[in-house]
Scaffold this motif. Structure first.
Motif, PDB file in Angstrom:
ATOM      1  N   MET A  60      -6.269  -9.467   4.584  1.00 63.73           N
ATOM      2  CA  MET A  60      -6.885  -8.267   4.028  1.00 63.73           C
ATOM      3  C   MET A  60      -7.192  -7.242   5.123  1.00 63.73           C
TER       4      MET A  60
ATOM      5  N   MET B  87       0.825  -1.204   0.000  1.00 68.77           N
ATOM      6  CA  MET B  87       0.000   0.000   0.000  1.00 68.77           C
ATOM      7  C   MET B  87       0.864   1.260   0.000  1.00 68.77           C
TER       8      MET B  87
ATOM      9  N   GLN C 293     -10.727   3.153  -6.364  1.00 64.90           N
ATOM     10  CA  GLN C 293     -12.018   2.486  -6.268  1.00 64.90           C
ATOM     11  C   GLN C 293     -12.876   2.708  -7.504  1.00 64.90           C
TER      12      GLN C 293
ATOM     13  N   TYR D 191      -5.859  -5.045   6.437  1.00 63.07           N
ATOM     14  CA  TYR D 191      -4.756  -4.105   6.365  1.00 63.07           C
ATOM     15  C   TYR D 191      -4.944  -2.959   7.334  1.00 63.07           C
TER      16      TYR D 191
ATOM     17  N   ASN E  82     -13.034  -0.853   4.587  1.00 67.15           N
ATOM     18  CA  ASN E  82     -12.924   0.309   3.704  1.00 67.15           C
ATOM     19  C   ASN E  82     -13.091   1.610   4.466  1.00 67.15           C
TER      20      ASN E  82
ATOM     21  N   MET F 240      -7.547  -1.867  -2.296  1.00 65.97           N
ATOM     22  CA  MET F 240      -6.661  -2.979  -1.977  1.00 65.97           C
ATOM     23  C   MET F 240      -6.951  -4.221  -2.810  1.00 65.97           C
TER      24      MET F 240
ATOM     25  N   PRO G  80     -10.307   6.754  -3.404  1.00 63.62           N
ATOM     26  CA  PRO G  80      -9.511   6.017  -2.419  1.00 63.62           C
ATOM     27  C   PRO G  80      -8.770   4.849  -3.070  1.00 63.62           C
ATOM     28  N   PHE G  81      -7.719   4.437  -2.400  1.00 62.80           N
ATOM     29  CA  PHE G  81      -6.930   3.278  -2.816  1.00 62.80           C
ATOM     30  C   PHE G  81      -7.788   2.019  -2.734  1.00 62.80           C
TER      31      PHE G  81
ATOM     32  N   LEU H  50      -9.865   2.187   6.331  1.00 58.43           N
ATOM     33  CA  LEU H  50      -8.786   2.547   5.406  1.00 58.43           C
ATOM     34  C   LEU H  50      -8.975   3.949   4.846  1.00 58.43           C
ATOM     35  N   SER H  51     -10.238   4.322   4.606  1.00 60.62           N
ATOM     36  CA  SER H  51     -10.465   5.633   3.997  1.00 60.62           C
ATOM     37  C   SER H  51     -10.036   6.752   4.943  1.00 60.62           C
TER      38      SER H  51
ATOM     39  N   MET I  78      -1.991  -1.480   9.870  1.00 55.00           N
ATOM     40  CA  MET I  78      -1.493  -0.118   9.983  1.00 55.00           C
ATOM     41  C   MET I  78      -1.410   0.320  11.432  1.00 55.00           C
TER      42      MET I  78
ATOM     43  N   GLU J 219      -6.731   8.346   4.449  1.00 56.11           N
ATOM     44  CA  GLU J 219      -6.587   9.267   3.320  1.00 56.11           C
ATOM     45  C   GLU J 219      -7.220  10.615   3.588  1.00 56.11           C
TER      46      GLU J 219
ATOM     47  N   ASN K 117       0.846   3.929  -3.110  1.00 52.47           N
ATOM     48  CA  ASN K 117       0.479   5.335  -2.933  1.00 52.47           C
ATOM     49  C   ASN K 117       1.586   6.298  -3.359  1.00 52.47           C
TER      50      ASN K 117
END
Lengths: 480, 260
Positions: B223, A168, A203, B225, B151, A216, A213-214, B154-155, B229, B158, A172
């Motif tokens: 998954m 990730m 996405q 993730y 999600n 995965m 957004p990224f 994870l969002s 983090m 950002e 990025n």
């Protein structure tokens, strides 16, 4: 007895041969032990954002280099209307270019901006030591880590973040290049540039607007929406082209951050005179396309003999024309008809066959199209032109003589805007006459929405001396 | 007299209830779960029932703590307890500047966070407790396998400057706790008990000396993730560190004393 002799002679010959090979190879790989080079003096390392590179090392002695690099997590533009949160080394993707010479001692200050959310570190492939520096450099937001290393292998190396989840962080944008020049530096050239490929996973599909957004899942499946040079679509086009003059030698430091894809790096219309294969010491000559692995690099150079626009691509070609892996080198100067007569179609890649082919249609989104002014259409249209049309019709709409008709001051275009819309919608095949010249080629139907077609046509009609027609999505819809 | 005692009892009971609400803790009921890291085997860890603050500690709350404990103010705190970034966004010792009173306090060291909780008769949650409470979404105890849940987490990575938001604006989870995700990182007592070498690729190998939870990484959902983090972030910290995206909340093994 005789047989035995035979065998021993053969054995002897074999031994001789082996010995020669060993000796030969020993001689070849006889290398200076750069670990013993003493450094003289100290200076701050010059860092540059792409596509620029710092000054060559030239004849300077090995030194102690102080290097300050700041990690920033920041929002940027992937392509027109598409935002992405990049994680960067030094505020750019790829990160700042580091230029050293063999024997240099680098004192690396890695700073993680206080507003960042995540810890980061750096693994430099030019470093000999655990994790390439990663084990010593994990740094929390608002903190700084210092470590030092001596560069003992000349070559072009990538660096990247190696904090969990590694994929990730790389996806990025956390990668860049570090060059270790040999003693005395690389041979001087006229122009040097920094280009790095990367794949991005969002996405939304390619071009879906807003902050993306990224994703995965796409990253794990290795299905990127964007494959780009220098972190975004259009980083090396639309006024950001690399430039050179006829007769100059251009060197490109090319890296591939990945995270997943391997690049088939090619410059349309050029042949690399020299390629430092995989960024190492072996030099290959006269190369068309060089393979750059994810997490690898290559140094290529070539002399530009003719004027024109040369297109940098990942020759896995859909990435170039559909995902953004496309840049430009503009060469100005006098024509050289001996080398390029103007009729050769070198490098123009037409993936479609002799009949009109359709792009898959499902991708055109059914979202409501916003009302736009002509200015907005022109702005957006320019972006679409840059990714969809210019490869054939060229950046100034000049086309390619005898192959792709011009769009600039085009009588064919200005005579009938409905025909122009239909051409994009349904494709066109067979002979047409444009500005008094005949063309007989194939243009495939383009997979663009009504809005996109309206924008790109408005841009074309308002550029290069055309008749300033404004095309609306309604006009396109009526002809679909 | 009897009447008076009755009234007093009634009054005490009443205030007891009020304080319980004011204390603002939620009961997290005991259970088992397999953390991403920390379990030496695939076996789930057991988490005893405990109480957890409904919201992270705010600027206003931390200010009143500092007023009572000035040794923990920006200028007075000892260097070994906090680095220079301690409360960096505060204007001075007793003024959190332009930040909102109801925003989470951040840029606090582990030592200061720990002290704060102790002064409340509480403690910092353990990493297992925190992770256990944080795996719940609005409806389920363990939402870690839900795509939308991951999600959502994870969002957050950002979105910039979420520390400026006020507490209680994210979702209320199954236990009635807010802001476990989407606002700030949070300290835990044993934040550094998982040894991440900083070379996270190595941490994924089966080198059990380096990292005894490697088996669980392979077993737990890779998954996840989002959790990865958090552990990586914690691994980068030292107790005197303070960063702008890092706040805290308190926990308690027993019902908060004031309530008894």
């Amino acid at each position: 007895m005789k047989k035995k002799n035979d065998i021993s002679i053969k054995m002897n010959m074999l031994l001789c041969l082996l010995f020669t090979i060993l000796l030969g190879s020993c001689k070849k790989e006889e290398s200076v032990n750069y670990t013993d080079i003493m450094t003289e003096g100290e200076m701050n390392a010059e860092l540059t954002a792409p596509p620029m590179v710092p000054k060559p090392v030239g004849n300077r002695t090995a030194m102690k280099l102080k290097l300050n690099m700041e990690i920033k997590e920041q929002e940027g533009t992937m392509t027109d209307g598409v935002k992405y949160t990049y994680w960067t080394f030094g505020g750019s993707v790829p990160g700042s270019f580091i230029r050293t010479r063999v024997g240099d001692e680098v004192e690396f200050h890695l700073k993680n901006h206080p507003d960042n959310k995540l810890p980061h570190n750096i693994d430099l492939h030019a470093v000999t030591g655990p994790g390439g520096g990663a084990t010593s450099s994990l740094v929390a937001p608002g903190h700084e880590k210092v470590f030092s290393f001596k560069v003992i292998n000349p070559g072009l190396y990538i660096y990247h973040c190696a904090t969990a989840p590694v994929g990730m962080h790389i996806a990025n944008g956390m990668y860049g290049l570090i060059l270790v020049e040999p003693e005395g530096g690389l041979p001087p050239v006229d122009k040097e540039y920094y280009v790095m490929q990367g794949d991005f996973y969002t996405q939304g599909e390619y071009g879906a607007k807003g902050l993306q957004p990224f994703d995965m899942n796409k990253a794990v499946k290795e299905t990127p929406d964007y494959v780009v040079f220098n972190g975004k679509v259009g980083s090396l086009t639309n006024g950001n082209e690399l430039t050179a003059k006829v007769g100059e030698t251009v060197r490109l430091f090319v890296g591939n951050g990945g995270p997943n894809l391997v690049s088939s790096f090619h410059v349309i219309g050029e042949i690399f005179d020299h390629v430092h294969v995989e960024g190492g010491t072996v030099i290959n000559k006269n190369v068309q396309t060089t393979l750059i692995p994810a997490g690898g690099a290559a140094i290529v150079d070539f002399k530009v003999e003719t004027p024109g626009t040369f297109i940098l691509v990942d020759h896995s070609i859909f990435r170039a024309f559909n995902k953004g892996a496309l840049g430009m080198l503009k060469v100005e100067g006098k024509e050289n008809k001996n080398i390029y007569s103007g009729t050769i179609q070198e490098g123009i890649y037409l993936p479609e066959g002799g009949t009109i082919q359709k792009m898959p249609e499902n991708a055109t989104a059914k979202t409501a199209t916003p009302k736009r002014t002509a200015e907005e259409r022109i702005k957006i249209g320019k972006q679409i032109f840059g990714t969809t049309c210019f490869a054939c019709h060229q950046s100034e709409g000049q086309g390619i003589p005898n192959t792709f008709p011009p769009l600039a001051k085009s009588d064919y275009l200005n005579a009938d805007s409905k025909r122009a819309i239909k051409t994009i919608l349904h494709g066109l095949t067979g002979e047409v006459s444009v500005n008094g010249k005949k063309y007989n080629n194939v243009m495939p139907a383009q997979n663009l929405s009504d809005d996109e077609i309206a924008n790109v046509l408005t841009y074309i009609y308002n550029s290069w001396g055309n008749n300033k027609t404004e095309v609306t999505p309604e006009m396109v819809k009526a002809l679909r | 007299m009897k009447k008076f005692i009755f009234i007093l009892t009634f009054f005490l009971m009443f205030t007891g209830v009020t304080i319980a609400q004011e204390i603002g803790m939620a009961l997290i009921k005991e259970g088992r779960f397999v953390p991403l890291y920390g379990a030496s085997s695939k076996k789930p860890v057991f988490v005893n029932s405990f109480y957890l603050d409904i919201y992270p500690v705010t600027n206003a709350e931390f200010l009143s703590f500092i007023k009572k404990n000035p040794t923990y103010s920006k200028s007075k705190i000892k260097g070994i307890f906090a680095d220079k970034t301690y409360l960096s966004y505060w204007k001075n010792d007793f003024d959190f500047g332009s930040s909102k009173p109801n925003s989470p306090v951040t840029a606090v060291s582990w030592f200061a966070a720990k002290k704060y909780c102790e002064c409340q008769g509480k403690r910092l949650p353990t990493m297992d407790e925190w992770e256990y409470a944080a795996m719940a979404d609005a409806k389920t105890v363990d939402a870690r396998t839900k795509k939308e849940f991951n999600n959502y987490i994870l969002s957050w990575y950002e979105k910039s400057k979420t520390y400026e938001n006020e507490v209680g604006k994210t979702f209320k989870n199954y236990w009635g706790v807010y802001d476990m995700h989407g606002l700030v990182w949070e300290w835990t007592t044993d934040f550094n008990s998982i040894f991440l070498s900083g070379e996270s690729r190595k941490d994924k190998s089966s080198d059990k000396n380096l990292f005894c939870g490697s088996a669980s990484v392979n077993a737990s959902d890779l998954m996840d993730y989002a959790a990865f983090m958090r552990y990586a972030f914690r691994g980068s910290l030292k107790a005197q560190y303070s960063t702008r995206n890092l706040g805290f909340r308190c926990a308690s093994s027993t019902k908060p004393k004031v309530n008894l």
